[in-house]
Design an enzyme around this catalytic site. Structure first.
Site, PDB file in Angstrom:
ATOM      1  N   GLY A   1       0.822  -1.209   0.000  1.00  0.00           N
ATOM      2  CA  GLY A   1       0.000   0.000   0.000  1.00  0.00           C
ATOM      3  C   GLY A   1       0.857   1.260   0.000  1.00  0.00           C
ATOM      4  O   GLY A   1       2.089   1.190  -0.076  1.00  0.00           O
TER       5      GLY A   1
ATOM      6  N   ILE B   1      -2.313  -8.798   0.229  1.00  0.00           N
ATOM      7  CA  ILE B   1      -3.215  -9.723  -0.468  1.00  0.00           C
ATOM      8  C   ILE B   1      -2.968  -9.737  -1.976  1.00  0.00           C
ATOM      9  O   ILE B   1      -3.562 -10.512  -2.688  1.00  0.00           O
ATOM     10  CB  ILE B   1      -4.725  -9.440  -0.215  1.00  0.00           C
ATOM     11  CG1 ILE B   1      -5.024  -7.957  -0.352  1.00  0.00           C
ATOM     12  CG2 ILE B   1      -5.171  -9.977   1.126  1.00  0.00           C
ATOM     13  CD1 ILE B   1      -6.498  -7.658  -0.423  1.00  0.00           C
TER      14      ILE B   1
ATOM     15  N   TYR C   1     -14.861   4.220   8.921  1.00  0.00           N
ATOM     16  CA  TYR C   1     -13.398   4.250   9.059  1.00  0.00           C
ATOM     17  C   TYR C   1     -13.007   4.890  10.401  1.00  0.00           C
ATOM     18  O   TYR C   1     -12.201   4.333  11.161  1.00  0.00           O
ATOM     19  CB  TYR C   1     -12.816   5.047   7.887  1.00  0.00           C
ATOM     20  CG  TYR C   1     -11.332   5.250   7.903  1.00  0.00           C
ATOM     21  CD1 TYR C   1     -10.451   4.185   7.791  1.00  0.00           C
ATOM     22  CD2 TYR C   1     -10.799   6.543   7.997  1.00  0.00           C
ATOM     23  CE1 TYR C   1      -9.076   4.396   7.782  1.00  0.00           C
ATOM     24  CE2 TYR C   1      -9.427   6.748   7.974  1.00  0.00           C
ATOM     25  CZ  TYR C   1      -8.575   5.679   7.872  1.00  0.00           C
ATOM     26  OH  TYR C   1      -7.214   5.891   7.858  1.00  0.00           O
TER      27      TYR C   1
ATOM     28  N   ILE D   1      -1.662  11.729   4.064  1.00  0.00           N
ATOM     29  CA  ILE D   1      -0.256  11.516   3.706  1.00  0.00           C
ATOM     30  C   ILE D   1      -0.100  11.589   2.194  1.00  0.00           C
ATOM     31  O   ILE D   1      -0.835  10.916   1.457  1.00  0.00           O
ATOM     32  CB  ILE D   1       0.240  10.177   4.270  1.00  0.00           C
ATOM     33  CG1 ILE D   1       0.198  10.277   5.794  1.00  0.00           C
ATOM     34  CG2 ILE D   1       1.660   9.894   3.802  1.00  0.00           C
ATOM     35  CD1 ILE D   1       0.546   9.031   6.497  1.00  0.00           C
TER      36      ILE D   1
HETATM   37  N1  SER Z   1      -5.990   9.643   4.591  1.00  0.00           N
HETATM   38  C1  SER Z   1      -7.109   8.993   5.213  1.00  0.00           C
HETATM   39  C2  SER Z   1      -8.329   9.131   4.398  1.00  0.00           C
HETATM   40  O1  SER Z   1      -8.474  10.121   3.735  1.00  0.00           O
HETATM   41  C3  SER Z   1      -7.353   9.579   6.566  1.00  0.00           C
HETATM   42  O2  SER Z   1      -6.614   8.867   7.487  1.00  0.00           O
HETATM   43  O3  SER Z   1      -9.150   8.275   4.443  1.00  0.00           O
END
Ligand code: SER
Length: 313
Positions: free
Chosen positions: A13, A37, A141, A171
C-alpha cells in the site's frame, strides 16, 4: 545488526511500500517480511507472504514460521472505501487488529498500528485539535480508528502489549498511488499537474485538512517505535502534525511551479472531510519522543514536483 524479524502487513500500500524501504535501510532486507493480499512486482527486494490478515490461522502460521517479533500492521480500508462497504471496513480494520493483538499477547510481539485524523468527528474542536478531546466520528473508518485505539490501550493495560500508534494526517507521496481516502485529492492534484492535465477536485476549494509528506510519516513511525517505552504517556494513539492546507492553496502553490488548472465538484467525500479537524496539536508527541517534522508546506510541494518529474534522480 541482530535479525529483527519484522512483519509488515499491507506492505504494497501507499505507506507500506515506503515503510518497507525504510526498514530495509534501518535493519536489512533479511529482517523484514513483507505481506499483502496482492503479489509484489518482479524483483521485489524482500521475502514476501501472500496473506489475508482476516484469516487468524494464516497470520499465526506466518508469525510462528518466521519467528516474528515486531508487526507493523498497516492493513486498512480508508475513509471513502469504508463508506461504500462499512461491514468490510469493520471486519478488515478491527477484525485484523484484534487478531494481531491476541497474537501479540501469545508471541510477545511489539506492534505498530496506524490511527488517523478520521478518529475525530464534527463536534471535535477543529483548530489545533488537542490530544485528548471529543471523539465521535461519523464514518465507519473513523469508528474503527476510535475502537482500535481503545483496543490498543486495553491490551497495553491488561496484557502489557507494547503497541504504539499515530493519528496520521493525510499523507502525500509520489511513489505509490493512494487508494480510497478523502485526503487523496492532494496526491491526485500532483499526479495530474505533472502530466499537464486538468484536475476536477472532489472537495470544495476551501476545505482545510491536516496533511504530511510521506518521509515525515515514515520518520515519525520509526521514531515512535524506537522511543523508550517509559517516555510514552499515550497508549491510544499520538496526535501528529506537519501542516494544513486547502485545495485552493495547494493549487496556487503548484501553479507557482507549472501551469495547472483545477475545477471543483464536491461529492460524497465532502461531508467526510467536513467532519475532520482543520489542524492538529501534536505537542504531546513533541514532548514524549521529540517529534518534529522536517518538511514545511512549500518544501514539500517543491520535493513532490521534483520527484514526480524525475523519479530516478
Ligand atoms: N488519509 C485517510 C483518508 O483520507 C485519513 O486517514 O481516508
Amino acid at each position: 545488526m541482530a535479525k529483527s524479524n519484522i512483519l509488515v502487513t499491507g506492505s504494497l500500500g501507499q505507506i507500506g511500500s515506503e515503510l518497507v524501504t525504510a526498514l530495509n535501510q534501518k535493519f536489512s532486507p533479511d529482517a523484514v517480511l513483507s505481506s499483502d493480499i496482492q503479489t509484489p512486482p518482479a524483483g521485489y527486494p524482500n521475502e514476501f507472504a501472500l496473506l489475508d490478515v482476516t484469516d487468524p490461522e494464516k497470520l499465526e502460521n506466518c508469525i510462528h514460521k518466521h519467528s516474528i517479533t515486531t508487526i507493523y500492521h498497516l492493513v486498512s480500508l480508508l475513509s471513502a472505501t469504508g463508506e461504500k462497504d462499512p461491514q468490510k471496513a469493520w471486519q478488515v480494520n478491527i477484525g485484523s487488529l484484534k487478531t494481531v493483538l491476541d497474537l501479540a499477547v501469545k508471541y510477545h510481539l511489539k506492534v505498530f498500528w496506524p490511527s488517523s485524523i478520521a478518529a475525530f468527528g464534527p463536534n471535535t474542536p477543529k483548530d489545533q485539535t488537542p490530544q485528548d478531546t471529543i471523539m465521535q466520528p461519523t464514518t465507519m473508518y473513523g469508528v474503527t480508528k476510535v475502537a482500535g485505539e481503545l483496543l490498543c490501550q486495553y491490551y497495553h493495560q491488561k496484557y502489557g502489549v507494547d503497541i504504539r500508534s499515530l493519528r496520521y494526517p493525510g499523507i502525500i507521496s509520489w511513489k505509490t498511488e493512494p487508494g480510497g481516502g478523502t485526503t487523496d485529492y492532494a496526491n491526485y492534484m500532483f499526479f495530474k499537474a505533472v502530466k499537464n492535465e486538468a484536475y476536477v477536485c472532489f472537495l470544495s476549494k476551501d476545505t482545510q485538512l491536516p496533511m504530511m509528506y510521506m518521509d515525515d510519516a515514515i520518520k515519525a513511525t520509526l521514531d515512535l517505535m524506537a522511543a523508550p517505552a517509559e517516555k510514552l504517556t499515550v497508549w491510544t494513539s499520538y496526535n501528529l502534525s506537519a501542516f494544513s492546507f486547502t485545495p485552493e492553496r495547494l493549487h496556487a502553490e503548484i501553479s507557482r511551479h507549472l501551469p495547472f488548472s483545477v475545477t471543483y465538484s464536491p461529492d460524497f467525500h465532502q461531508p467526510i472531510a467536513d467532519s475532520w479537524p482543520h489542524s492538529i496539536d501534536d505537542s504531546v508527541a513533541r514532548r514524549d519522543w521529540n517529534w518534529s517534522p522536517e518538511y514545511n508546506f512549500s518544501r514539500f510541494v517543491t520535493v513532490m514536483l521534483k520527484f514526480l518529474k524525475s523519479p530516478h534522480v
